[in-house]
Design a protein around this motif. Structure first.
Motif, PDB file in Angstrom:
ATOM      1  N   PHE A 216       0.838  -1.207   0.000  1.00 24.00           N
ATOM      2  CA  PHE A 216       0.000   0.000   0.000  1.00 24.00           C
ATOM      3  C   PHE A 216       0.869   1.253   0.000  1.00 24.00           C
ATOM      4  O   PHE A 216       0.554   2.245  -0.677  1.00 24.00           O
ATOM      5  CB  PHE A 216      -0.939  -0.012   1.201  1.00 24.00           C
ATOM      6  N   ALA A 217       1.971   1.196   0.751  1.00 24.28           N
ATOM      7  CA  ALA A 217       2.882   2.340   0.777  1.00 24.28           C
ATOM      8  C   ALA A 217       3.494   2.574  -0.604  1.00 24.28           C
ATOM      9  O   ALA A 217       3.588   3.716  -1.075  1.00 24.28           O
ATOM     10  CB  ALA A 217       3.985   2.109   1.806  1.00 24.28           C
ATOM     11  N   LEU A 218       3.908   1.512  -1.265  1.00 21.21           N
ATOM     12  CA  LEU A 218       4.487   1.656  -2.604  1.00 21.21           C
ATOM     13  C   LEU A 218       3.447   2.175  -3.599  1.00 21.21           C
ATOM     14  O   LEU A 218       3.754   3.029  -4.437  1.00 21.21           O
ATOM     15  CB  LEU A 218       5.047   0.310  -3.081  1.00 21.21           C
ATOM     16  N   ALA A 219       2.234   1.661  -3.505  1.00 20.55           N
ATOM     17  CA  ALA A 219       1.177   2.134  -4.413  1.00 20.55           C
ATOM     18  C   ALA A 219       0.959   3.627  -4.251  1.00 20.55           C
ATOM     19  O   ALA A 219       0.908   4.386  -5.237  1.00 20.55           O
ATOM     20  CB  ALA A 219      -0.109   1.363  -4.142  1.00 20.55           C
ATOM     21  N   SER A 220       0.841   4.067  -2.999  1.00 13.69           N
ATOM     22  CA  SER A 220       0.603   5.494  -2.746  1.00 13.69           C
ATOM     23  C   SER A 220       1.797   6.343  -3.172  1.00 13.69           C
ATOM     24  O   SER A 220       1.628   7.439  -3.710  1.00 13.69           O
ATOM     25  CB  SER A 220       0.311   5.704  -1.257  1.00 13.69           C
ATOM     26  N   ALA A 221       3.004   5.829  -2.935  1.00 12.84           N
ATOM     27  CA  ALA A 221       4.196   6.582  -3.292  1.00 12.84           C
ATOM     28  C   ALA A 221       4.328   6.712  -4.808  1.00 12.84           C
ATOM     29  O   ALA A 221       4.661   7.797  -5.320  1.00 12.84           O
ATOM     30  CB  ALA A 221       5.432   5.896  -2.716  1.00 12.84           C
ATOM     31  N   TYR A 222       4.065   5.642  -5.525  1.00 12.11           N
ATOM     32  CA  TYR A 222       4.137   5.725  -6.988  1.00 12.11           C
ATOM     33  C   TYR A 222       3.051   6.654  -7.538  1.00 12.11           C
ATOM     34  O   TYR A 222       3.276   7.380  -8.517  1.00 12.11           O
ATOM     35  CB  TYR A 222       3.995   4.333  -7.596  1.00 12.11           C
ATOM     36  N   GLU A 223       1.902   6.649  -6.896  1.00  9.34           N
ATOM     37  CA  GLU A 223       0.844   7.556  -7.338  1.00  9.34           C
ATOM     38  C   GLU A 223       1.275   9.002  -7.120  1.00  9.34           C
ATOM     39  O   GLU A 223       1.072   9.860  -7.988  1.00  9.34           O
ATOM     40  CB  GLU A 223      -0.454   7.253  -6.588  1.00  9.34           C
ATOM     41  N   ALA A 224       1.882   9.271  -5.948  1.00  6.09           N
ATOM     42  CA  ALA A 224       2.355  10.624  -5.661  1.00  6.09           C
ATOM     43  C   ALA A 224       3.493  11.027  -6.591  1.00  6.09           C
ATOM     44  O   ALA A 224       3.654  12.203  -6.925  1.00  6.09           O
ATOM     45  CB  ALA A 224       2.821  10.713  -4.207  1.00  6.09           C
ATOM     46  N   GLN A 225       4.281  10.065  -7.028  1.00  7.11           N
ATOM     47  CA  GLN A 225       5.419  10.344  -7.906  1.00  7.11           C
ATOM     48  C   GLN A 225       4.998  10.534  -9.359  1.00  7.11           C
ATOM     49  O   GLN A 225       5.798  10.894 -10.203  1.00  7.11           O
ATOM     50  CB  GLN A 225       6.446   9.204  -7.798  1.00  7.11           C
ATOM     51  N   GLY A 226       3.716  10.274  -9.638  1.00  6.61           N
ATOM     52  CA  GLY A 226       3.241  10.429 -10.999  1.00  6.61           C
ATOM     53  C   GLY A 226       3.438   9.205 -11.864  1.00  6.61           C
ATOM     54  O   GLY A 226       3.580   9.313 -13.096  1.00  6.61           O
ATOM     55  N   ASP A 227       3.437   8.026 -11.244  1.00 11.06           N
ATOM     56  CA  ASP A 227       3.583   6.773 -11.986  1.00 11.06           C
ATOM     57  C   ASP A 227       2.329   5.928 -11.729  1.00 11.06           C
ATOM     58  O   ASP A 227       2.349   4.969 -10.948  1.00 11.06           O
ATOM     59  CB  ASP A 227       4.837   6.032 -11.524  1.00 11.06           C
ATOM     60  N   PRO A 228       1.201   6.283 -12.384  1.00  8.75           N
ATOM     61  CA  PRO A 228      -0.074   5.616 -12.076  1.00  8.75           C
ATOM     62  C   PRO A 228      -0.097   4.134 -12.436  1.00  8.75           C
ATOM     63  O   PRO A 228      -0.793   3.354 -11.786  1.00  8.75           O
ATOM     64  CB  PRO A 228      -1.087   6.404 -12.897  1.00  8.75           C
ATOM     65  N   ALA A 229       0.649   3.720 -13.441  1.00 10.14           N
ATOM     66  CA  ALA A 229       0.640   2.301 -13.822  1.00 10.14           C
ATOM     67  C   ALA A 229       1.248   1.444 -12.711  1.00 10.14           C
ATOM     68  O   ALA A 229       0.690   0.393 -12.337  1.00 10.14           O
ATOM     69  CB  ALA A 229       1.403   2.107 -15.125  1.00 10.14           C
TER      70      ALA A 229
END
Length: 814
Positions: A216-229
């Motif tokens: 969940f942390a990685l998902a949220s971090a990638y979303e915040a980083q602009g990597d939705p895939a």
């Protein structure tokens, strides 16, 4: 002289498959293991270990009263956060402003304020706590950042989590959650750098971090980083692999948003991953949710995965109790793919077996034989069908299924089980091929626990032929490679017999056994605590003192997976447990394969925590009155309730010895107890008194035979009477091994095994007057031709009335 050295000097002068049958016809794989004998001399390395541990304890003594008072204050305040409780904690913090206890009080105040969403107060308390808690800085910083995030103060979150490295030295249980907060709060010109640092923290420690926190942390971090895939990929992991968590619900919302945002670029979940969500519900016995999940997947999937979703919807229906409906549903399905059809036929076999429709059961197996010879579903069906006839004592029916199982598939736990059933029949009948089959069992399946069983009975066959040197080689091998299995204890008993005592192990047999790849059990090298272990223990003790025993247990469990010595951490958390039951549970869960440990390789305290003896006075008194071996009573309680005096099973059995109310009332009248109430069975003294009387009555009915007594206690006397007619049993071990219910067989072995270890641990502390020697468990009887009553059927578990009800929701653990 240093504390540890002085203690060491003074001490130096002293001298652990679904295919196996259960009463309820459900099953799970398990190893059968035994205790070792106590060796009364501690290894030298234990002097240093004991010195260190005692030194730590002595240094902590001065703070015990203060920390205990704080823990009680925090417990009360966490459960009921009243102004009065808050005032008491604040007063405590002022009185201890110069020591760690004051900082711990502020930590507790901050956590409760955060939970009440009083974020400003929480921040103030955490600021006061942090200087005094350098060893818990990660906890303080995380909760301070969480309070800031709750207040939408992103700048404060970034400030509190400015150095994520503190969450990796040592690795913190809250590292993933801290990374999640840091990623969500990342703003400004260096936002991507901060988010990347959060991602790196989680990825570097991914295998050790709890799930679904890390994903969940990685998902949220990638979303915040602009990597939705990438974000979608990790949200999918959370959603499909952890359906019962609140993170899964949040992941579902996030995935809906990403699906809209990405449109055609949205990465679809893979079919096996989608099926996993339903499988997880099945594993959690949430059969309604599982069925709904699989039915919803059917229109979304194609090919074999669609067929699997259809079959598993039927499986959920069957497992939920509707075997008839599931059978009708599965019967109508027609599949072109082998994998889906094989699974469908297996569940048709299971539905038929459950309904007692043997013809339909056999027809499903025939279809598997004809069309899916190599499918693992076929092996499962062969074993299940064989088990059906095994409990009905119909060897001519079950032998073909078991034989087909081990002849058609490569060696594994399932085929080892099948081979053993054929081998055991040959042994009991003393067929000429019995010795060859026993040797084949050992040679083909040395990885399987039944290798120890085969070794023991091969030794017994050789003894009957006066081949004592070969028998000794077999018994020595059990003792060396399976030191605490049930049959290792029996083997050591055999070695005390006159003919065996002077025998030299046969060289040829010894060489043959040495060539086989038996499992190498881990030996716990328990020694002086490492720095990492010390750190985990210190952190856990601080958390206990702060009134957070739940955090302390999480810290210790996390340490066992990451960097600590599991056995020492297990002892620590056990000693901090609020009850014997909780202590035993924690020891068993954290001590690994402790039954493979030589007794002399661990301190006595280690074994006492694993084999506790609470309520000793009442247990000894009740055992003495009933003329019972108190160690056997303790061993039985360890299997029945794990010393949980408040235990209440699904079968309505109460207390330590698991007595049902009707039997309790009858026993109370017999004992002259007036005004008996059912809730008195939760009283250890009452339960021990009545339980001992009940055990004594069963033992008398079986003329002092503990094997039959324990089997009756677990499965009911009527069953045992039936089983006794199935063969001429030359020794008690033959009867035990012939018990068709794995739960009961392992229960009997475990109680006798545990009793042996209880004697080794406690015999020297128990007055001789309180000890009753158990009846001998091994006799040597000249072999006779076997007689077998074929076709004897036994009652289903739900129809058997008996004094003690088994707990169907879990199998007795080691």
């Amino acid at each position: 002289m240093p504390c540890g050295s002085s203690i060491a000097a003074s001490l130096s002068t002293l001298h652990p498959p679904w295919w196996i049958i259960f009463i309820s016809n459900w099953s799970a794989a398990s190893q059968i293991m035994m205790n070792a004998y106590w060796v009364q001399t501690f290894p030298a390395r234990w002097f240093k270990t004991a010195a260190v541990l005692l030194c730590i304890a002595s240094l902590a003594t001065a703070a015990t009263a203060a920390s205990g008072a704080l823990a009680n204050l925090v417990k009360t305040y966490r459960e009921n956060p009243t102004p009065r409780g808050k005032a008491a904690l604040l007063a405590y913090a002022r009185a201890h402003s110069s020591d760690a206890n004051g900082a711990l009080a502020h930590l507790a105040l901050g956590v409760v304020a955060y939970q009440q969403k009083d974020n400003a107060a929480a921040a103030a308390y955490f600021n006061q706590a942090r200087p005094g808690l350098p060893k818990l800085a990660d906890y303080v910083d995380y909760y301070q950042a969480a309070a800031a995030a709750q207040a939408t103060d992103l700048a404060a979150v970034q400030r509190d989590l400015r150095d994520l490295k503190e969450f990796s030295a040592p690795l913190s249980p809250v590292a993933a959650k801290a990374a999640l907060l840091a990623a969500k709060a990342a703003t400004g010109s260096d936002a991507k750098e901060k988010t990347a640092a959060a991602i790196q923290l989680v990825r570097d420690n991914y295998e050790h971090l709890p799930q679904p926190d890390a994903d969940f942390a990685l998902a949220s971090a990638y979303e915040a980083q602009g990597d939705p895939a990438q974000a979608a990929a990790f949200y999918q992991r959370v959603y499909f692999s952890h359906p019962a968590t609140h993170e899964a619900a949040e992941a579902s919302t996030a995935l809906e948003h990403l699906r809209v945002t990405l449109g055609a670029a949205y990465p679809p979940a893979m079919p096996p991953q989608m099926l996993e969500r339903g499988d997880r519900w099945l594993a959690a016995h949430e059969y309604v949710k599982a069925r709904q999940e699989f039915e919803a997947l059917v229109p979304q999937l194609g090919g074999v995965e669609r067929e699997q979703a259809q079959v598993r919807a039927g499986a959920a229906r069957y497992l939920g109790g509707d075997a008839g409906g599931a059978y009708s549903y599965l019967k109508e399905l027609k599949f072109p793919h082998d994998e889906g059809d094989a699974e469908r036929l297996y569940y048709l076999e299971e539905c038929s077996r459950h309904m007692g429709a043997n013809d339909h059961m056999e027809e499903a197996v025939k279809q598997l034989n004809r069309h899916h010879q190599d499918s693992p579903w076929r092996l499962k069906a062969l074993i299940a069908a064989g088990n059906r006839y095994l409990v009905e004592n119909q060897p001519s029916h079950y032998e073909p299924f078991y034989r087909a199982g081990y002849e058609s598939f490569a060696p594994d736990a399932g085929t080892a089980y099948c081979h053993w059933k054929i081998t055991w029949d040959a042994y009991m009948a003393r067929k000429k091929e019995a010795a060859e089959l026993l040797r084949e069992q050992i040679a083909k399946y040395p990885f399987d626990p039944r290798a120890a069983t085969a070794l023991y009975f091969l030794g017994r066959l050789e003894e009957e032929q006066s081949n004592f040197t070969v028998a000794r080689a077999c018994y020595n091998k059990i003792d060396a490679n399976f030191p605490h299995y049930y049959y290792a204890v029996l083997a050591r008993e055999r070695l005390t017999h006159n003919a065996m005592a002077g025998a030299v192990p046969d060289p040829k047999t010894t060489t043959w056994l040495a060539s086989l790849e038996f499992p190498s059990h881990e030996r716990l090298a328990i020694e002086e605590p490492t720095a990492a272990t010390r750190a985990r223990i210190e952190r856990a003790r601080l958390l206990i003192a702060a009134g957070f025993p739940d955090w302390a247990e999480t810290e210790v469990r996390f340490g066992t997976k990451v960097d600590g010595q599991a056995h020492l951490l297990a002892m620590e958390t056990a000693k901090l447990s609020p009850s014997t039951f909780a202590s035993l549970r924690r020891m068993k869960s954290l001590s690994g394969d402790y039954l493979a440990l030589p007794y002399e390789s661990a301190p006595k305290k280690f074994w006492q925590l694993l084999f506790p003896l609470p309520w000793q006075k009442d247990l000894m008194e009740s055992s003495r009155r009933a003329s019972l071996d108190p160690f056997l009573v303790a061993a039985l309680i360890r299997q029945e309730s794990e010393f949980n005096a408040a235990a209440l099973s699904h079968a309505n059995a109460y207390g330590l010895t698991q007595i049902v109310p009707s039997t309790g009332r009858a026993l109370a009248r017999q004992q002259g107890m007036r005004r008996f109430r059912t809730d008195q069975l939760f009283d250890p003294a009452v339960n021990l008194r009545l339980g001992s009387v009940y055990i004594r009555s069963l033992l008398d009915q079986w003329n002092g035979k503990w094997e039959e007594t324990l089997a009756s206690y677990n499965a009911g006397k009527s069953r045992v009477i039936d089983w006794k007619t199935w063969n001429n049993y030359r020794e008690p071990a033959e009867f035990v091994e012939s018990i068709p219910f794995t739960e009961t067989r392992e229960y009997v072995q475990a109680v006798l095994r545990n009793a042996s270890l209880y004697r080794e641990i406690y015999a020297e502390n128990i007055p001789a007057a309180d000890r009753v020697e158990p009846a001998p468990r091994i006799v040597h009887v000249k072999a006779k031709p076997r007689t077998r009553v074929k076709g004897v059927r036994i009652q289903k578990a739900s129809h058997v009335k008996r004094g003690v009800a088994r707990k169907r929701h879990r199998k007795p653990a080691a």
